[in-house]
Design an enzyme around this catalytic site. Structure first.
Site, mmCIF file in Angstrom:
data_model
loop_
_atom_site.group_PDB
_atom_site.id
_atom_site.type_symbol
_atom_site.label_atom_id
_atom_site.label_comp_id
_atom_site.label_asym_id
_atom_site.label_seq_id
_atom_site.Cartn_x
_atom_site.Cartn_y
_atom_site.Cartn_z
ATOM 1 N N LYS A 205 -7.905 -1.468 -20.167
ATOM 2 C CA LYS A 205 -9.262 -1.915 -19.828
ATOM 3 C C LYS A 205 -10.250 -1.211 -20.773
ATOM 4 C CE LYS A 205 -7.655 -3.135 -15.220
ATOM 5 N NZ LYS A 205 -6.708 -4.076 -15.783
ATOM 6 N N SER B 47 -11.718 -3.222 -7.749
ATOM 7 C CA SER B 47 -11.755 -4.142 -8.889
ATOM 8 C C SER B 47 -12.443 -5.467 -8.593
ATOM 9 C CB SER B 47 -10.339 -4.396 -9.400
ATOM 10 O OG SER B 47 -9.539 -4.938 -8.377
ATOM 11 N N HIS C 261 -10.705 1.176 -13.252
ATOM 12 C CA HIS C 261 -12.053 0.707 -13.593
ATOM 13 C C HIS C 261 -13.090 1.830 -13.604
ATOM 14 C CE1 HIS C 261 -10.679 -3.443 -13.362
ATOM 15 N NE2 HIS C 261 -9.983 -3.047 -12.314
#
Ligand SMILES: Cc1ncc(COP(=O)(O)O)c(C=O)c1O
Length: 400
Positions: free
Chosen positions: A243, A183, A211
């Site tokens: 996200k 990240s 991610h």
């Protein structure tokens, strides 16, 4: 109270005094075209957000959340096990399992919670957990809470991982945990090799896909798709719903037996309230949108390549990778704050990441592209970054 040390580990007050502090700023409104209106700072282009596919505010996702509120209201009757499970939770978990190619999935109230509570449930005092040095804080906390022997290998160093796997002094079952995309560094795990080593040495493999889902692979299905590996290359697939998926929550996807175990053994599942209906419905709709609109993934990947090219041409030092995250190296904490603040003053919302979030001397800006940036947006951001770096000095053309 006065026995507690309430000083943060970074110089918050000094940052404020120097007018370099720009954290916890309140966004008043999301504007079209990937802009945000920030209280006291005006309109800014978002270059530091996690909404990689630009799905916040997507009509189908909003509509699903509204429908869930109309049907169920805003809350649940508490924890999943007792009275909190809705049909929506089951549908969401089935969707995540199908998306990740697993038998089942279990959702948690956050990604952080998913990591902490499942790791603590999966390994204990007599086991060993082996992590990449750059694994996310929630993985580290889960390992510490588990009481297992906690071993860390140098970042993406496969020889070091193999030595850890073959060290006969390490006890019990072995669980290897890596991030799909790191990240703060934006680089990718060497999954083919990690998976091979785990198979060869009889270890279980868990990958955090916070991610990589929605970002990697031609259709955004994540890290296995990126490498062309079969779905069973990873035993335990963790992800977040906060996200690329514009909601809140986390999940573990894997075998039916694993999910049955976690839903009866992971304390963060058993003792914490169920995902609110609107959040579950939004997440479910978002997975459907990713599959229905694969061009978003393509645009994100094109934007990432475009920004990388611009940063390279300007002379920034950053780790090149096909992910949406760009660590723009400034090394010194104050240099990073100065560069970030100069961008923010020119309307680009990007954050500095100082020590102790990253190792000392590794301060950086953490820029993130998304699918809805236009080439003009990215050109503007690049010009602002370049001007800021020239002003601050010691950043362009420097590699350490
Ligand atoms: C790699 C990684 N894992 C887990 C998490 C935690 O996810 P959540 O924000 O859903 O709690 C994050 C969030 O920043 C993350 O970056």
């Amino acid at each position: 109270m006065n026995l507690l040390n309430l000083e943060p580990a970074w110089p918050v007050e000094q940052g404020r005094e120097a007018d370099l502090y720009f954290y916890l700023e309140a966004i008043e409104e999301y504007l079209p075209g990937n802009r945000v209106r920030v209280l006291g700072h005006g309109d800014m282009i978002m270059l530091g957000g996690y909404s990689y596919l630009g799905l916040i505010g997507h009509p189908a996702i909003n509509e699903a959340a509204h429908r869930a509120i109309d049907r169920y209201g805003t809350g649940t009757h508490g924890v999943r096990m007792l009275a909190g499970t809705l049909v929506l939770h089951r549908e969401l978990e089935a969707k995540i399992a199908a998306f990740k190619g697993t038998e089942a999935a279990t959702t948690f109230s956050s990604g952080f919670f998913a990591n902490v509570s499942s790791i603590a449930a999966l390994v204990g005092r007599h086991d060993t957990v082996i992590c990449d040095k750059l694994d996310h804080a929630s993985i580290v906390d889960g390992c510490l809470l588990s009481g297992a022997k906690f071993v860390r290998f140098a970042h993406n160093d496969m020889a070091h991982l193999e030595r850890s796997l073959t060290n006969s002094a390490y006890p019990g079952k072995r669980l290897v945990i890596v991030d799909g995309v790191y990240s703060m560094d934006g680089d990718i795990v060497n999954l083919p090799e990690v998976s091979r080593l785990c198979r060869e040495h009889g270890a279980t493999l868990m990958v955090d896909e916070a991610h990589s889902v929605g970002v990697l692979g031609v259709t955004g299905h994540g890290i296995e798709e990126h490498f062309g590996l079969p779905a069973d290359a990873v035993d335990i697939k963790m992800g977040t719903l906060s996200k690329a998926i514009p909601s809140i929550g986390g999940y573990i996807a894997g075998s039916a037996k694993l999910c049955e175990f976690l839903s009866h053994q992971a304390r963060g599942f058993i003792y914490s309230g169920a995902l609110p209906p609107a959040s579950a419905a939004a997440a479910l709709a978002a997975f459907e949108v990713i599959e229905a609109e694969p061009e978003r993934v393509r645009r994100l990947q094109e934007n990432a390549a475009y920004l990388a090219e611009g940063l390279r041409a300007a002379g920034f030092d950053f780790k090149d990778s096909p992910t949406a995250i760009f660590p723009i190296m400034c090394w010194d904490d104050w240099q990073a704050w100065r560069l970030a603040r100069s961008c923010q003053r020119r309307g680009v919302y990007v954050q500095a990441i100082p020590h102790p979030i990253v190792p000392k001397g590794q301060a950086r800006l953490r820029a993130a592209v998304n699918a809805t940036h236009t080439a003009e947006d990215l050109d503007y951001c690049l010009s602002v970054l370049r001007e800021g770096a020239e002003e601050v000095g010691g950043i362009l053309g420097v590699a350490r």
